[in-house]
Design a protein around this motif. Structure first.
Motif, PDB file in Angstrom:
ATOM      1  N   ILE A   1     -36.801  67.386  58.392  1.00  0.00           N
ATOM      2  CA  ILE A   1     -37.222  67.652  57.255  1.00  0.00           C
ATOM      3  C   ILE A   1     -38.423  68.586  57.373  1.00  0.00           C
ATOM      4  CG2 ILE A   1     -37.628  67.019  54.880  1.00  0.00           C
ATOM      5  CD1 ILE A   1     -35.972  64.104  55.594  1.00  0.00           C
ATOM      6  N   THR A   2     -38.449  69.782  56.248  1.00  0.00           N
ATOM      7  CA  THR A   2     -39.551  70.625  56.459  1.00  0.00           C
ATOM      8  C   THR A   2     -39.958  70.958  55.138  1.00  0.00           C
ATOM      9  OG1 THR A   2     -38.315  72.784  56.745  1.00  0.00           O
ATOM     10  CG2 THR A   2     -39.226  71.571  58.558  1.00  0.00           C
ATOM     11  N   GLU A   3     -41.341  70.898  54.991  1.00  0.00           N
ATOM     12  CA  GLU A   3     -41.843  71.286  53.585  1.00  0.00           C
ATOM     13  C   GLU A   3     -43.349  71.733  53.611  1.00  0.00           C
ATOM     14  OE1 GLU A   3     -44.263  69.547  51.548  1.00  0.00           O
ATOM     15  OE2 GLU A   3     -44.892  67.849  52.698  1.00  0.00           O
ATOM     16  N   ASN A   4     -43.600  72.653  52.821  1.00  0.00           N
ATOM     17  CA  ASN A   4     -45.237  73.159  52.676  1.00  0.00           C
ATOM     18  C   ASN A   4     -45.434  73.168  51.162  1.00  0.00           C
ATOM     19  OD1 ASN A   4     -43.477  75.364  52.341  1.00  0.00           O
ATOM     20  ND2 ASN A   4     -44.999  76.963  52.705  1.00  0.00           N
ATOM     21  N   TYR A   5     -45.286  72.084  50.463  1.00  0.00           N
ATOM     22  CA  TYR A   5     -45.700  71.733  49.002  1.00  0.00           C
ATOM     23  C   TYR A   5     -47.325  71.358  49.166  1.00  0.00           C
ATOM     24  CZ  TYR A   5     -40.955  72.436  47.570  1.00  0.00           C
ATOM     25  OH  TYR A   5     -39.733  72.941  47.439  1.00  0.00           O
TER      26      TYR A   5
ATOM     27  N   PRO B   1     -34.580  56.455  60.022  1.00  0.00           N
ATOM     28  CA  PRO B   1     -35.455  55.839  61.110  1.00  0.00           C
ATOM     29  C   PRO B   1     -36.110  57.004  62.044  1.00  0.00           C
ATOM     30  CG  PRO B   1     -34.304  54.146  60.901  1.00  0.00           C
ATOM     31  CD  PRO B   1     -33.484  55.305  60.195  1.00  0.00           C
ATOM     32  N   SER B   2     -35.258  57.692  62.635  1.00  0.00           N
ATOM     33  CA  SER B   2     -35.476  58.566  63.718  1.00  0.00           C
ATOM     34  C   SER B   2     -35.844  60.113  63.097  1.00  0.00           C
ATOM     35  CB  SER B   2     -34.319  58.851  64.765  1.00  0.00           C
ATOM     36  OG  SER B   2     -33.131  59.375  64.156  1.00  0.00           O
ATOM     37  N   VAL B   3     -35.977  60.324  61.751  1.00  0.00           N
ATOM     38  CA  VAL B   3     -36.079  61.724  61.170  1.00  0.00           C
ATOM     39  C   VAL B   3     -37.636  62.265  61.708  1.00  0.00           C
ATOM     40  CG1 VAL B   3     -37.160  60.887  59.000  1.00  0.00           C
ATOM     41  CG2 VAL B   3     -36.022  63.051  59.357  1.00  0.00           C
TER      42      VAL B   3
ATOM     43  N   THR C   1     -40.896  70.898  68.039  1.00  0.00           N
ATOM     44  CA  THR C   1     -40.046  70.847  69.254  1.00  0.00           C
ATOM     45  C   THR C   1     -40.520  69.489  70.019  1.00  0.00           C
ATOM     46  OG1 THR C   1     -39.634  73.239  69.037  1.00  0.00           O
ATOM     47  CG2 THR C   1     -39.305  72.081  71.217  1.00  0.00           C
ATOM     48  N   ALA C   2     -41.845  69.552  70.073  1.00  0.00           N
ATOM     49  CA  ALA C   2     -42.352  68.475  70.887  1.00  0.00           C
ATOM     50  C   ALA C   2     -41.990  66.999  70.338  1.00  0.00           C
ATOM     51  CB  ALA C   2     -44.022  68.338  70.951  1.00  0.00           C
ATOM     52  N   ALA C   3     -42.117  66.990  68.865  1.00  0.00           N
ATOM     53  CA  ALA C   3     -41.755  65.860  68.324  1.00  0.00           C
ATOM     54  C   ALA C   3     -40.105  65.517  68.370  1.00  0.00           C
ATOM     55  CB  ALA C   3     -41.820  65.835  66.800  1.00  0.00           C
ATOM     56  N   LEU C   4     -39.511  66.459  68.718  1.00  0.00           N
ATOM     57  CA  LEU C   4     -37.953  66.464  68.750  1.00  0.00           C
ATOM     58  C   LEU C   4     -37.617  65.867  70.363  1.00  0.00           C
ATOM     59  CD1 LEU C   4     -36.414  69.472  66.951  1.00  0.00           C
ATOM     60  CD2 LEU C   4     -36.067  67.130  66.463  1.00  0.00           C
ATOM     61  N   ASP C   5     -38.294  66.388  71.166  1.00  0.00           N
ATOM     62  CA  ASP C   5     -38.236  66.070  72.528  1.00  0.00           C
ATOM     63  C   ASP C   5     -38.804  64.654  72.672  1.00  0.00           C
ATOM     64  OD1 ASP C   5     -38.089  66.458  75.671  1.00  0.00           O
ATOM     65  OD2 ASP C   5     -40.366  65.939  75.637  1.00  0.00           O
ATOM     66  N   TYR C   6     -39.870  64.177  72.086  1.00  0.00           N
ATOM     67  CA  TYR C   6     -39.958  62.784  72.046  1.00  0.00           C
ATOM     68  C   TYR C   6     -39.093  61.800  71.352  1.00  0.00           C
ATOM     69  CZ  TYR C   6     -43.005  58.546  71.242  1.00  0.00           C
ATOM     70  OH  TYR C   6     -43.422  57.349  71.319  1.00  0.00           O
ATOM     71  N   ARG C   7     -38.579  62.203  70.419  1.00  0.00           N
ATOM     72  CA  ARG C   7     -37.547  61.482  69.686  1.00  0.00           C
ATOM     73  C   ARG C   7     -36.230  61.611  70.604  1.00  0.00           C
ATOM     74  NH1 ARG C   7     -33.403  62.907  64.683  1.00  0.00           N
ATOM     75  NH2 ARG C   7     -32.624  64.235  66.297  1.00  0.00           N
TER      76      ARG C   7
ATOM     77  N   GLN D   1     -41.154  60.974  63.753  1.00  0.00           N
ATOM     78  CA  GLN D   1     -42.703  60.906  63.257  1.00  0.00           C
ATOM     79  C   GLN D   1     -42.762  61.944  62.153  1.00  0.00           C
ATOM     80  OE1 GLN D   1     -45.326  62.430  66.290  1.00  0.00           O
ATOM     81  NE2 GLN D   1     -43.499  62.527  67.628  1.00  0.00           N
ATOM     82  N   HIS D   2     -43.952  61.883  61.595  1.00  0.00           N
ATOM     83  CA  HIS D   2     -44.512  62.821  60.633  1.00  0.00           C
ATOM     84  C   HIS D   2     -45.422  63.678  61.030  1.00  0.00           C
ATOM     85  CE1 HIS D   2     -45.933  63.293  56.096  1.00  0.00           C
ATOM     86  NE2 HIS D   2     -45.405  64.608  56.529  1.00  0.00           N
ATOM     87  N   LEU D   3     -45.314  64.956  61.419  1.00  0.00           N
ATOM     88  CA  LEU D   3     -46.223  65.815  61.557  1.00  0.00           C
ATOM     89  C   LEU D   3     -47.192  66.622  60.231  1.00  0.00           C
ATOM     90  CD1 LEU D   3     -43.940  67.924  63.871  1.00  0.00           C
ATOM     91  CD2 LEU D   3     -45.330  65.828  64.526  1.00  0.00           C
TER      92      LEU D   3
END
Length: 412
Positions: A107-111, A131-133, A195-201, A208-210
């Motif tokens: 999920i991406t947002e820039n509000y 949980p894995s989002v 991409t790093a967070a997706l690799d970790y997942r 995780q929340h970036l």
């Protein structure tokens, strides 16, 4: 490169099978999520006719005719995405967004921080359901702290990050760099982090929340000035085209209307070669310009002498003459030059697509090649173009339910 409306299917793409729910708008967010759509992910772009992305109203328009689906600026950053028209001011709209959040991998947002939470779409809310989002949030100054809720666009952040202070001439007011400058710097950092967070997942099953501060991400491009202040207490200022050490170092007027060539000499050999290129060997022995220290001291006079030569020369010819002599030089290219640039042409940087309202127009290609995972370029969507498809195929809704919510203003 010409592309059909359906794109060019690839047997293997880097993000194939990835599902992205995209609430981003304006520049940094859509530029980031375009990497996903071009490289195989399904990207659902959430907008509404009640609050469309501001870029949909930004020039240039196709054939110069304004329209909500006619902005080439918007189209360039949203190629290949699926457009869902969803009214987030309606409770039923927010409920559908939560359902999509349970479907999404990313999920991406820039509000402004707090908007997603008010909609029930904060990370903690969604993590309890998915949980894995991986959630990516970008904001002006990051979450937490006294200025977390500070809203604004790229030119505001360019000022806050110090870039505006450094741009311009020493005897004039600061000048903002072109466009939403910091927005253009940060998508590469953002896609790397996601991409790093997706690799970790992939390895752990943990999402995780970036939290990206666009201010902090921009400071890396101010490194030299910041280090100078930290180490020496010196505040660097605007210097125009001047360099602290090298001379000559500027953009010099050439033959024609608004034609220029940037030239830099880093040592005595390059200076002697430039004098030869300009057929002004006498400048090499002129006591005002005999060495780098003297050239810096007499830089104004130096630029006048060089300009008196370059103004009679073709900018491209001058560039090639300098480069052949080992002198760093480059034409100050305008947009016409960039579309005719032989290197960009060779690499097929510009991708030409046929948009249903804009017509045939150019999109930026990516700056890198992935031979094993080539991009699948497709036109940007019309506002709400895929609403029925998303509701039916992803949310499992009937056509009658979709039409009812459309009539009620939820899917609009």
């Amino acid at each position: 490169m010409e592309v059909t409306p359906e794109g060019t299917p690839s047997p293997s793409q880097a993000f194939q099978g990835l599902k992205v729910l995209d609430f981003c708008w304006v520049a940094i967010g859509p530029m980031t999520t375009r990497y996903f759509s071009d490289f195989g992910a399904t990207v659902v772009r959430v907008e509404s006719v009640h609050r469309p992305d501001v870029l949909r109203q930004a020039t240039p328009y196709g054939q110069g005719m304004p329209g909500i689906n006619r902005s080439a600026y918007y189209a360039n950053y949203n190629s290949g995405k699926l457009s869902l028209s969803l009214n987030m001011m309606e409770s039923r709209g927010r409920e559908l967004a939560v359902q999509l959040a349970t479907w999404a991998d990313v999920i991406t947002e820039n509000y402004t921080p707090g908007v997603m939470e008010r909609w029930g779409l904060g990370y903690e809310d969604i993590q309890s359901l998915n949980p894995s989002v991986v959630m990516f949030s970008a904001s002006m100054q990051g979450r937490g702290g006294p200025f977390s809720s500070h809203p604004g666009f790229g030119p505001v952040l360019t000022a806050l990050s110090g870039h505006t202070h450094m741009t311009g001439w020493p005897d004039r007011a600061p000048t903002s760099p072109y466009g939403a400058y910091t927005d253009f710097l940060l998508p590469q950092l953002a896609i790397a982090a996601i991409t790093a967070a997706l690799d970790y997942r992939r390895r752990t099953g943990i999402g995780q929340h970036l939290d990206m501060s666009q201010l902090e991400g921009s400071l890396g491009f101010m490194a030299t000035a910041l280090i100078d202040f930290a180490a020496n207490g010196r505040i660097q200022n605007r210097t125009g085209n001047l360099h602290p050490i090298f001379a000559p170092h500027s953009a010099y007027r050439c033959k024609g209307i608004d034609r220029w060539c940037a030239i830099a000499c880093r040592n005595e050999e390059e200076w002697r070669q430039l004098c030869h290129v300009l057929t002004r060997q006498n400048l090499a022995t002129d006591p005002r310009f005999y060495n780098m220290e003297l050239r810096k001291r007499n830089e104004m006079a130096l630029d006048v002498e060089i300009s008196s030569c370059t103004q009679h020369m073709d900018a491209s010819d001058l560039m090639h003459l300098c480069q052949s002599a080992g002198i760093p030089a480059g034409v100050v290219q305008n947009c016409e030059d960039l579309f005719a640039d032989p290197q960009l042409t060779f690499r097929e940087h510009y991708v030409f697509q046929n948009h249903p309202e804009i017509g045939r127009h150019a999109y930026d290609g990516h700056a890198f090649t992935l031979p094993e995972s080539p991009p699948n370029y497709r036109p940007a969507p019309l506002l709400g173009e895929h609403t029925m498809q998303i509701c039916r195929d992803i949310l499992g809704m009937s056509e009658a339910d979709v039409l009812k919510l459309t009539d009620d203003g939820v899917l609009s």
